[in-house]
Design an enzyme around this catalytic site. Structure first.
Site, short mmCIF file in Angstrom:
data_model
loop_
_atom_site.label_atom_id
_atom_site.label_comp_id
_atom_site.label_asym_id
_atom_site.label_seq_id
_atom_site.Cartn_x
_atom_site.Cartn_y
_atom_site.Cartn_z
N GLY A 48 0.78 -1.24 0.00
CA GLY A 48 0.00 0.00 0.00
C GLY A 48 0.80 1.28 0.00
CD GLU A 103 1.26 0.83 6.68
OE1 GLU A 103 1.52 0.73 5.47
OE2 GLU A 103 0.95 -0.15 7.39
CG ASP A 104 -1.40 1.65 3.32
OD1 ASP A 104 -1.12 1.43 4.52
OD2 ASP A 104 -2.03 0.83 2.62
CG ASP A 107 -8.28 0.81 10.49
OD1 ASP A 107 -9.04 1.73 10.75
OD2 ASP A 107 -8.68 -0.36 10.33
CE LYS A 135 -10.10 4.14 7.30
NZ LYS A 135 -10.58 2.77 7.09
CG PHE A 156 -12.48 0.23 3.10
CD1 PHE A 156 -11.85 -0.50 4.11
CD2 PHE A 156 -12.01 0.10 1.79
CE1 PHE A 156 -10.80 -1.36 3.82
CE2 PHE A 156 -10.96 -0.75 1.50
CZ PHE A 156 -10.35 -1.48 2.50
CB VAL A 157 -10.12 5.61 1.54
CG1 VAL A 157 -11.06 6.59 2.23
CG2 VAL A 157 -8.93 5.29 2.44
CG ASP A 163 -5.74 -3.53 -1.18
OD1 ASP A 163 -5.25 -2.98 -0.17
OD2 ASP A 163 -6.12 -4.71 -1.18
NE ARG A 169 -2.32 -3.26 -3.74
CZ ARG A 169 -2.32 -3.36 -2.41
NH1 ARG A 169 -2.18 -2.29 -1.67
NH2 ARG A 169 -2.47 -4.53 -1.83
P1 IMP Z 1 -4.12 -1.45 11.27
O1 IMP Z 1 -3.20 -2.52 11.79
O2 IMP Z 1 -5.53 -1.69 11.71
O3 IMP Z 1 -3.66 -0.05 11.59
O4 IMP Z 1 -4.20 -1.70 9.72
C1 IMP Z 1 -3.55 -0.99 8.78
C2 IMP Z 1 -3.73 -1.66 7.44
O5 IMP Z 1 -5.12 -1.94 7.17
C3 IMP Z 1 -3.28 -0.75 6.34
O6 IMP Z 1 -1.92 -0.91 6.07
C4 IMP Z 1 -4.18 -1.16 5.19
O7 IMP Z 1 -3.60 -2.23 4.49
C5 IMP Z 1 -5.45 -1.64 5.84
N1 IMP Z 1 -6.52 -0.60 5.80
C6 IMP Z 1 -7.09 0.02 6.85
N2 IMP Z 1 -8.02 0.90 6.46
C7 IMP Z 1 -8.04 0.85 5.11
C8 IMP Z 1 -8.80 1.56 4.10
O8 IMP Z 1 -9.66 2.43 4.37
N3 IMP Z 1 -8.53 1.23 2.81
C9 IMP Z 1 -7.60 0.31 2.46
N4 IMP Z 1 -6.87 -0.36 3.36
C10 IMP Z 1 -7.08 -0.11 4.68
#
Ligand code: IMP
Length: 183
Positions: A48, A103-104, A107, A135, A156-157, A163, A169
Site C-alpha cells: 500500500g 505506511e499507507d 487504522d 483514521k 473505507f478508502v 486497495d 491501487r
Molecule cells: P491497522 O493494523 O488496523 O492499523 O491496519 C492498517 C492496514 O489496514 C493498512 O496498512 C491497510 O492495508 C489496511 N486498511 C485500513 N483501512 C483501510 C482503508 O480504508 N482502505 C484500504 N486499506 C485499509
C-alpha cells in the site's frame, strides 16, 4: 470489465492536494534530519505504501536509503487481529540507524505497533512513522505518527496505493469505496 466509477462513492483527496501535502511533508522531514549528519533509512510497507513512498522521497532533499517490508495480519481482511507476520523482511540491517517507516494508512494501529517495536528490538537508533492517511478514531493501541498526510474519517478508502481486495491501487487519487461493494 471493472470500472473505477462503479466502486467510487465520492472522491476524498485530489491529486493536487496529495502533491502539495507530499511537498510539505518532504520539507518537514528534510528539516528534521538535515543536521543529523547520519543515514536515514526509509522503510516502506508493501504494498500500500509504494505510491506514497515514491512521491515522498523525491521531496526529501537529503540522501536517503530505501528498503521494503511486507507483513500480513492474521484474521479476515476487514478487522486487524494484532498478530502480524513478516512475509518479506528487510535486506538492510537496522542496528544503529535512523528509521522512517512509511505506511499507507493507520487504522487500529496494530500493524505499526508491531513493526515499530520489531525495529526497535533490532537495535534501531530511532524509529519514526510517516503515514499517508490516519483514521485516528479507529485506534485500538497507542501509535502516533510523526508525519501525517491527511486525517480521514472512518470510511473505507481506495486509491493512491490503497486497495480493496487488491483492486484500485492505481486510482491516482483517494476515494471512498461504495458500501455496496463490501456489504
Ligand atoms: P491497522 O493494523 O488496523 O492499523 O491496519 C492498517 C492496514 O489496514 C493498512 O496498512 C491497510 O492495508 C489496511 N486498511 C485500513 N483501512 C483501510 C482503508 O480504508 N482502505 C484500504 N486499506 C485499509
Amino acid at each position: 470489465m471493472k470500472k473505477f466509477e462503479d466502486a467510487i462513492d465520492y472522491p476524498l483527496i485530489t491529486k493536487e492536494e496529495i502533491k502539495k501535502r507530499n511537498r510539505e511533508l518532504g520539507q518537514q522531514i528534510t528539516n528534521d534530519y538535515k543536521n543529523k549528519n547520519e543515514n536515514l533509512l526509509i522503510i516502506g510497507i508493501l504494498r500500500g505504501a509504494v505510491m506514497f513512498l515514491t512521491d515522498l522521497v523525491k521531496e526529501i532533499e537529503i540522501p536517503v536509503q530505501i528498503d521494503f517490508m511486507a507483513v500480513s495480519s492474521y484474521g479476515n481482511s476487514s478487522t486487524s487481529s494484532g498478530i502480524v507476520r513478516i512475509i518479506k523482511d528487510l535486506e538492510e540491517e537496522v542496528e544503529d540507524k535512523n528509521i522512517l517507516i512509511v505506511e499507507d494508512i493507520i487504522d487500529t494501529g496494530l500493524t505499526l505497533k508491531y513493526i515499530s517495536e520489531n525495529l526497535k528490538a533490532r537495535g534501531a537508533k530511532s524509529v519514526r512513522i510517516a503515514t499517508f492517511l490516519d483514521k485516528i478514531e479507529r485506534r485500538k493501541v497507542d501509535v502516533r505518527a510523526d508525519y501525517v498526510g491527511f486525517n480521514i474519517p472512518d470510511e473505507f478508502v481506495i486509491g493512491y496505493g490503497l486497495d480493496y481486495a487488491q483492486d484500485y491501487r492505481n486510482l491516482p487519487y483517494v476515494a471512498v469505496l461504495k458500501h455496496s461493494i463490501y456489504e
